[in-house]
Design an enzyme around this catalytic site. Structure first.
Site, short mmCIF file in Angstrom:
data_model
loop_
_atom_site.label_atom_id
_atom_site.label_comp_id
_atom_site.label_asym_id
_atom_site.label_seq_id
_atom_site.Cartn_x
_atom_site.Cartn_y
_atom_site.Cartn_z
N ARG A 21 107.80 62.20 37.54
CA ARG A 21 106.53 61.77 38.26
C ARG A 21 106.75 62.31 39.45
O ARG A 21 107.43 61.85 40.25
CB ARG A 21 106.07 60.38 38.30
CG ARG A 21 105.78 60.05 36.68
CD ARG A 21 105.73 58.52 36.64
NE ARG A 21 105.59 58.16 35.39
CZ ARG A 21 104.67 57.60 34.41
NH1 ARG A 21 103.49 57.44 35.14
NH2 ARG A 21 104.71 57.49 33.48
N SER A 138 97.82 42.61 18.10
CA SER A 138 97.84 43.42 19.36
C SER A 138 97.38 44.80 18.87
O SER A 138 98.12 45.41 17.88
CB SER A 138 99.28 43.60 19.84
OG SER A 138 99.12 44.43 21.01
N SER A 190 91.49 53.82 28.41
CA SER A 190 91.36 54.67 29.49
C SER A 190 91.98 55.99 29.25
O SER A 190 91.71 56.97 30.23
CB SER A 190 91.69 53.98 30.75
OG SER A 190 93.24 54.17 30.62
N HIS A 218 88.73 48.81 32.46
CA HIS A 218 88.06 50.10 32.72
C HIS A 218 86.60 49.82 32.53
O HIS A 218 85.96 51.03 32.10
CB HIS A 218 88.68 50.93 31.91
CG HIS A 218 90.15 51.46 32.20
ND1 HIS A 218 90.32 52.15 33.40
CD2 HIS A 218 91.22 51.05 31.88
CE1 HIS A 218 91.60 52.41 33.61
NE2 HIS A 218 92.41 51.60 32.87
N THR A 246 90.12 43.69 36.26
CA THR A 246 90.78 43.94 37.53
C THR A 246 89.85 44.07 38.74
O THR A 246 88.55 44.23 38.60
CB THR A 246 91.42 45.35 37.32
OG1 THR A 246 92.13 45.65 38.89
CG2 THR A 246 90.51 46.57 37.29
N LYS A 249 89.98 48.48 40.31
CA LYS A 249 89.18 49.82 39.92
C LYS A 249 87.90 49.87 40.39
O LYS A 249 87.60 50.07 41.46
CB LYS A 249 89.56 49.91 38.38
CG LYS A 249 91.07 50.31 38.19
CD LYS A 249 91.69 50.22 36.73
CE LYS A 249 93.10 50.39 36.64
NZ LYS A 249 93.72 50.14 35.49
N THR A 278 104.14 33.08 43.52
CA THR A 278 103.91 34.23 44.29
C THR A 278 102.73 34.18 45.34
O THR A 278 101.91 33.26 45.11
CB THR A 278 103.67 35.47 43.42
OG1 THR A 278 103.70 36.64 43.87
CG2 THR A 278 102.23 35.26 42.73
N THR A 279 102.91 34.62 46.37
CA THR A 279 101.92 34.42 47.40
C THR A 279 100.64 34.97 46.97
O THR A 279 100.24 35.94 46.04
CB THR A 279 102.30 35.32 48.58
OG1 THR A 279 103.56 35.13 49.06
CG2 THR A 279 101.28 35.52 49.85
N THR A 366 102.75 57.77 28.60
CA THR A 366 101.39 57.27 28.91
C THR A 366 100.54 57.61 27.57
O THR A 366 99.80 56.77 27.28
CB THR A 366 100.82 57.51 30.06
OG1 THR A 366 101.75 57.54 31.08
CG2 THR A 366 99.45 57.00 30.44
C1 LIG Z 1 95.27 49.60 35.06
C2 LIG Z 1 95.34 48.63 34.10
C3 LIG Z 1 95.60 47.42 34.14
C4 LIG Z 1 96.38 46.78 35.03
O1 LIG Z 1 95.42 46.40 36.43
P1 LIG Z 1 95.95 46.55 37.77
O2 LIG Z 1 94.81 45.91 38.61
O3 LIG Z 1 95.70 47.95 38.12
O4 LIG Z 1 97.31 45.96 37.90
C5 LIG Z 1 95.38 46.61 33.15
N1 LIG Z 1 94.86 46.97 31.77
C6 LIG Z 1 94.55 48.41 31.67
C7 LIG Z 1 94.07 48.70 30.35
C8 LIG Z 1 94.77 49.13 32.86
O5 LIG Z 1 94.38 50.41 32.76
#
Ligand SMILES: *Cc1c(COP(=O)(O)O)cnc(C)c1O
Length: 411
Positions: A21, A138, A190, A218, A246, A249, A278-279, A366
């Site tokens: 990468r 899953s 994605s 996504h 998230t 994104k 964690t913080t 990926t």
């Molecule tokens: C990017 C992604 C995550 C993780 O989210 P982040 O906020 O970037 O850590 C979780 N699930 C899927 C399907 C993703 O593509």
């Protein structure tokens, strides 16, 4: 042992396979997105490029309302959270964000994590690990963060064929109805851009008494009347027990979350190690995310979502008209099949160096070997000129590299 020798050898093997990468060093410019400055080799001047692979899907990362909320929060609250949620990090801004998220998804409660990855790892790890005798069903194409959480839980895991309610039904039939079960899947996948049959999967899960866990990473911000995701669009959010999303994104900032029943969310809050120790997120990040959420809930959000879909369809159509192998997609994600890791990287390099177009190659692990691709994510901010420039540049590079592809692809 010569440790560095081992590390170098292992990296060399990655290079040899064409899947080492290399990061493009970029400088996002607020107000200029999807343009960014690219820093080439050290000592050379940065050049402006068009970014075609950002997950800042709607440009919220530069929206004036989001920036203003973040600036004001920094002035008011300072930079960091100052500790874990338990010790000193449960800020008003974070609590407000969680209320907003719960309301968006029509759930009783929500819980924020430092990323979507951590949200999946923590929530699935905790739920599957602590529900007695739990088995996790899953989807075959689930994201690494869900796989991580399921593995951490040490629960039994069964993989069902991708987006296949019949296969899920078959697997679930092997377990007694009163055994704890979690069905974990995504809404928008994605890499292929396909969308799960959420209602059909949820119906099978309900028939077998299973919890449903849906990753809408996504989709949040981008689908549904208020941007709550595909479950909202399809009117099936009520049949999903846990919605995970998230803030990094489409909401343009950083962080992740789950939304669900008050008891379930409190259970994860009270048991998840990677939440507790964690913080917390900086309050300014929470405030910016809340601003993005509120904005995307309303008319401006609906207009952005319509334009987003239109841009994706236009790009797909223009690529297909140019004879490029655009893969069928049901979403805003536009993948173009290359099918070879080295060729994929070569096309990406040439687009960047010769045409000021940035699109990262997507290689194994990926995606499966032989399905290496370029993955375009047009946003409402990509204009027609940018689309035409991309289609013309990709056609040129494609022809040139395919012509000499003997060195890359077996005939
Ligand atoms: C990017 C992604 C995550 C993780 O989210 P982040 O906020 O970037 O850590 C979780 N699930 C899927 C399907 C993703 O593509």
């Amino acid at each position: 042992m010569d440790y560095d020798h081992f590390f170098r050898q292992s990296l060399q093997a990655l290079r040899h396979e064409g899947r080492y990468r290399v990061f493009a060093e970029l400088e996002r410019r607020a107000g200029r997105f999807p343009r960014a400055l690219r820093y080439p080799a050290p000592g050379r001047k940065p050049v402006e490029v068009t970014v075609w692979c950002s997950n800042d899907y709607l440009g919220m990362g530069q929206h004036p309302a989001v920036l203003e909320a973040m600036r004001r929060a920094v002035d008011r609250y300072g930079a960091g959270a100052g500790g874990t949620r338990n010790i000193s990090g449960t800020h008003h801004a974070t609590v407000e964000l969680e209320a907003e998220l719960a309301q968006l998804h029509g759930k009783e409660a929500a819980l924020v994590f430092t990323s979507g990855y951590v949200a999946n790892q923590a929530a699935l790890g905790t739920l599957a690990g602590r529900l007695p005798g739990c088995v996790v069903l899953s989807d075959a194409l689930n994201h690494a963060s869900m796989i991580h959480g399921i593995r951490d839980s040490r629960a039994e895991k069964r993989i069902f064929a991708h987006s296949d309610p019949a296969d899920l039904d078959r697997l679930l039939s092997g377990y007694p109805r009163d055994q704890a079960k979690i069905v974990a899947f995504e809404s928008v996948y994605s890499m292929d851009g396909d969308i799960a049959p959420i209602g059909a999967l949820a119906e099978v899960a309900a028939r077998h008494g299973a919890l449903t866990y849906l990753d809408e990473v996504h989709a949040v911000g981008m689908y549904g009347a208020h941007g709550a995701g595909v479950a909202e669009r399809d009117h099936v959010a009520g049949r999903i027990d846990v919605i995970e999303g998230t803030l990094g994104k489409a909401f343009g900032v950083l962080g992740g979350y789950i939304a669900g029943s008050a008891a379930l969310v409190d259970f994860v809050r009270s048991n998840a190690s990677s939440f507790i120790f964690t913080t917390a997120l900086p309050p300014a990040v929470a405030a910016a995310a809340t601003a993005a959420l509120r904005l995307l809930k309303g008319d401006e959000g609906r207009a952005l979502r319509a334009r987003h879909q239109e841009r994706a369809h236009t790009l797909m159509r223009r690529l297909a008209e140019a004879g490029l192998p655009v893969m069928p997609s049901q979403s805003h994600i536009v993948p173009v099949l290359v099918g070879n890791a080295a060729l994929c990287k070569a096309i990406s390099d040439k687009l960047l160096d010769d045409h000021a177009i940035y699109v990262q190659p997507i290689n194994y692990p990926t995606v499966p070997r032989g399905t290496e691709r370029l993955r375009f994510t047009p946003t409402p901010l990509h204009g027609n000129d940018e689309i035409e420039h991309l289609v013309a540049s990709l056609s040129t590079v494609w022809r040139a590299l395919k012509a000499e592809a003997g060195q890359f692809v077996p005939a």
